[in-house]
Structure formats: structure tokens, C-alpha cells
Scaffold this active site. Sequence first.
Site, PDB file in Angstrom:
ATOM      1  N   ASP A   2       1.233  -1.097  12.778  1.00  0.00           N
ATOM      2  CA  ASP A   2       1.875  -2.293  12.238  1.00  0.00           C
ATOM      3  C   ASP A   2       2.139  -3.343  13.313  1.00  0.00           C
ATOM      4  O   ASP A   2       2.211  -4.539  13.015  1.00  0.00           O
ATOM      5  CB  ASP A   2       3.193  -1.932  11.544  1.00  0.00           C
ATOM      6  CG  ASP A   2       2.969  -1.317  10.174  1.00  0.00           C
ATOM      7  OD1 ASP A   2       1.854  -1.451   9.636  1.00  0.00           O
ATOM      8  OD2 ASP A   2       3.908  -0.706   9.637  1.00  0.00           O
ATOM      9  N   GLY A  61       0.814  -1.200   0.000  1.00  0.00           N
ATOM     10  CA  GLY A  61       0.000   0.000   0.000  1.00  0.00           C
ATOM     11  C   GLY A  61       0.852   1.257   0.000  1.00  0.00           C
ATOM     12  O   GLY A  61       0.483   2.273  -0.598  1.00  0.00           O
TER      13      GLY A  61
END
Length: 428
Positions: A313, A91
Site C-alpha cells: 500500500d 477489494g
Amino acid sequence: MKIYKLQTPVNAILENIAADKSISHRFAIFSLLTQEENKAQNYLLAQDTLNTLEIIKNLGAKIEQKDSCVKIIPPKEILSPNCILDCGNSGTAMRLMIGFLAGIFGFFVLSGDKYLNNRPMRRISKPLTQIGARIYGRNEANLAPLCIEGQKLKAFNFKSEISSAQVKTAMILSAFRADNVCTFSEISLSRNHSENMLKAMKAPIRVSNDGLSLEINPLKKPLKAQNIIIPNDPSSAFYFVLAAIILPKSQIILKNILLNPTRIEAYKILQKMGAKLEMTITQNDFETIGEIRVESSKLNGIEVKDNIAWLIDEAPALAIAFALAKGKSSLINAKELRVKESDRIAVMVENLKLCGVEARELDDGFEIEGGCELKSSKIKSYGDHRIAMSFAILGLLCGIEIDDSDCIKTSFPNFIEILSNLGARIDY
């Protein structure tokens, strides 16, 4: 891939954690803003970042690579390629390239794998379209493949409703091609690697004292070429920090780790949970770098609701820590997890339940009851590297089979090698 329960403690010094993915992507893309050779040592040689090198090569850059040393000579002018620019699973690559290409005359097509092509891109394409960009794709340019017909862009004053370094960087890159001074602001501070790197490259950008607002001038000349050593990725290091905490009588030292304040929030959460964890700064150049020392620890439950953009993350691995802590833990204000490589809220809860953990989905996060008796299970990664690596670490305690582990290569190609060197038994 099957991970067997590890019966012995882990004691190690790790210097070969994967290089930082965010900085590697930016090094490659920002090199196109220069006119001289750019050099990076310790560039991440993972599928995502290698795809980014291939993209800039297709745009006209010349690339020399020897092991993890990468040299990039940018083109005099960006080429309109005769092929699709493949972002793979990344992304970051897609969103940054949308911003970069929107203001360059030419015709470009960005695509990715089946997972990336179902992730939302309107957060980038919509504001760019409003300033003159021509971006076409499914669902009103929300889903890739995306076609970009580069145009001269209008100046903007953009206030982002989400805290996203990808949105911020895409808008910065588009501002360099705008017809006047642009401003950008966000509701809370996202990762600031782009600002740090661009300031080192002498970009015409000003950052407010709180980091929330930027003023970007159009480029009038090429930026200063880069010559950097990329530190190791704290998001990748986090898995082995977690391993040391949950395995009895274990201790790990991790060296040359990026310790940017916007990247160590998850480590601070572990400290608040009771982890015996120390971070020491050894270098403070364009980024803060240091080492992490961690040892076996008993964890307590916690509620996490602040600075979510700084730990997005690490959230899957934090969920593993929650499952092994005493008491209930929760993560909220994390709706962004639903549009990552997978719906990480749903996937973590689903897989934790398979492992015997009491877990519940929230609209914007999850609740996990720690201390449940773990059981060996087969889980699905849904092609998400962070799901796969998080459950690989849990597998050291209970044994786990992961249905798709190849996705790990997108960000951490030597993860399995390090895990094996620590004594883990792994079958394919």
C-alpha cells in the site's frame, strides 16, 4: 484538485490520522460471527468501510453509529438480501465477503465501482469453487459482479501461491463453514490482522510459530463479541511522514498509529534510506500501537526486493521518496501492484515522468533516478486513492494538479483537511 508549492516548514503533532482500514473492515465482517453486540471506537468513516457497514446491514445486522463509534448487533441468521451488495472500490470487502458468503445458504450478488469490477477475483473464487462453492461471474468468476449461491463446503488443505491477507482471510472465513478441519499456508507472511482479531474473539484457529500455516476448525458456537478501539492507519500516516522528510526544517509527531510488524516495512525502508524517523510502542494489546517521530532528512537510493506484501500500500508513496533520493532506487518482486486499484507500476512511472523524474517500468516493479529537477504538472490518479495522495505530497515541492481526487475519500476522508491545516494551499 491543485496543490501549490508549500513555502514554509511543517511542524505538527497529528492525532487525527484516519483509522486503520484493514481493522475496520474486519471488525464489521467478523461481527457477523458473533451473537452479541460488537463495539468499535474510532471506526474508519471512509467510503470503503461505510460500504462494508451497509453490506452487513443488508445481511441482517443492526448498526448504531455516533460519530466514529459503531455498534453492530449481528442477526440470528444471515439474510438473503433483495439487493446487490455494493463493495464500492474495496477489494478487501469483496474478497472477504466472497469467503464469508460461500458457505452460507442463500443467494448473494457482490459488485463494486468500475475499477473494482475489473480487478481479479479468481484467486478467491477458484479455490472456493474447488471445495464446493458456487460462484458465477465474468471471465470464469474472475470479474465482478459475482453471484454466490451458498453451499456446505468441503474441508481443504490450501497452499497459496501468493502472499495475500485477503486470500488468507477469505479462506479462513470459508473454513468456519466447512465440514471438517482445514489448513492454509502461504509462501511468505502477509498481514496478520485477521489472525490477531480472531484469536481475541476465541476463534478455533491455530497459527504456526512462523505465522505461515494455519489450522482452522469449523465453528461450533458464536465467537466472542468485540469491544475495541481501532488505532490509526500506518498506510495513511505514511503520506505525512513523507511530507516531513521532504520539506526543509520540518518535524511531525503522529500518535496512536498501528505498528503491527507486517505494516511498518515501508518505514524501515525510509530509515535505511537515511530518514530521521523513530517509532515508539506505547500499547501492545491485540495489536501493537505507538507513535512516530520524523523530521526533514536527506535520502539515499535503495533497492527494495523483500517483504513486498508488507509495503504494497505504501509503494506509490515510496516511489515519491525514491524520486527525491540521491542516486538510483528500485522496487522489484512487486507484480501485485499491477492489480491494485490501478496498475500502480505503470501509473507511477507515467506520472513521475510528467513531473520530470527519470523512471522506468519493470515487469514486477520500477526503477527511479533520484535528484531530477521537478516540474509542475497535471497527473491522472486513475481513481486510485494512493496515487492521488502520493502526488499530493509531491505537489508540496513542485505544485501538482490531480485530475480525480475524490477517490481519496475511499480511505482517508480528512486527508485534505490535515494537508490544509499544515499550510498547504489547495484549489478545486
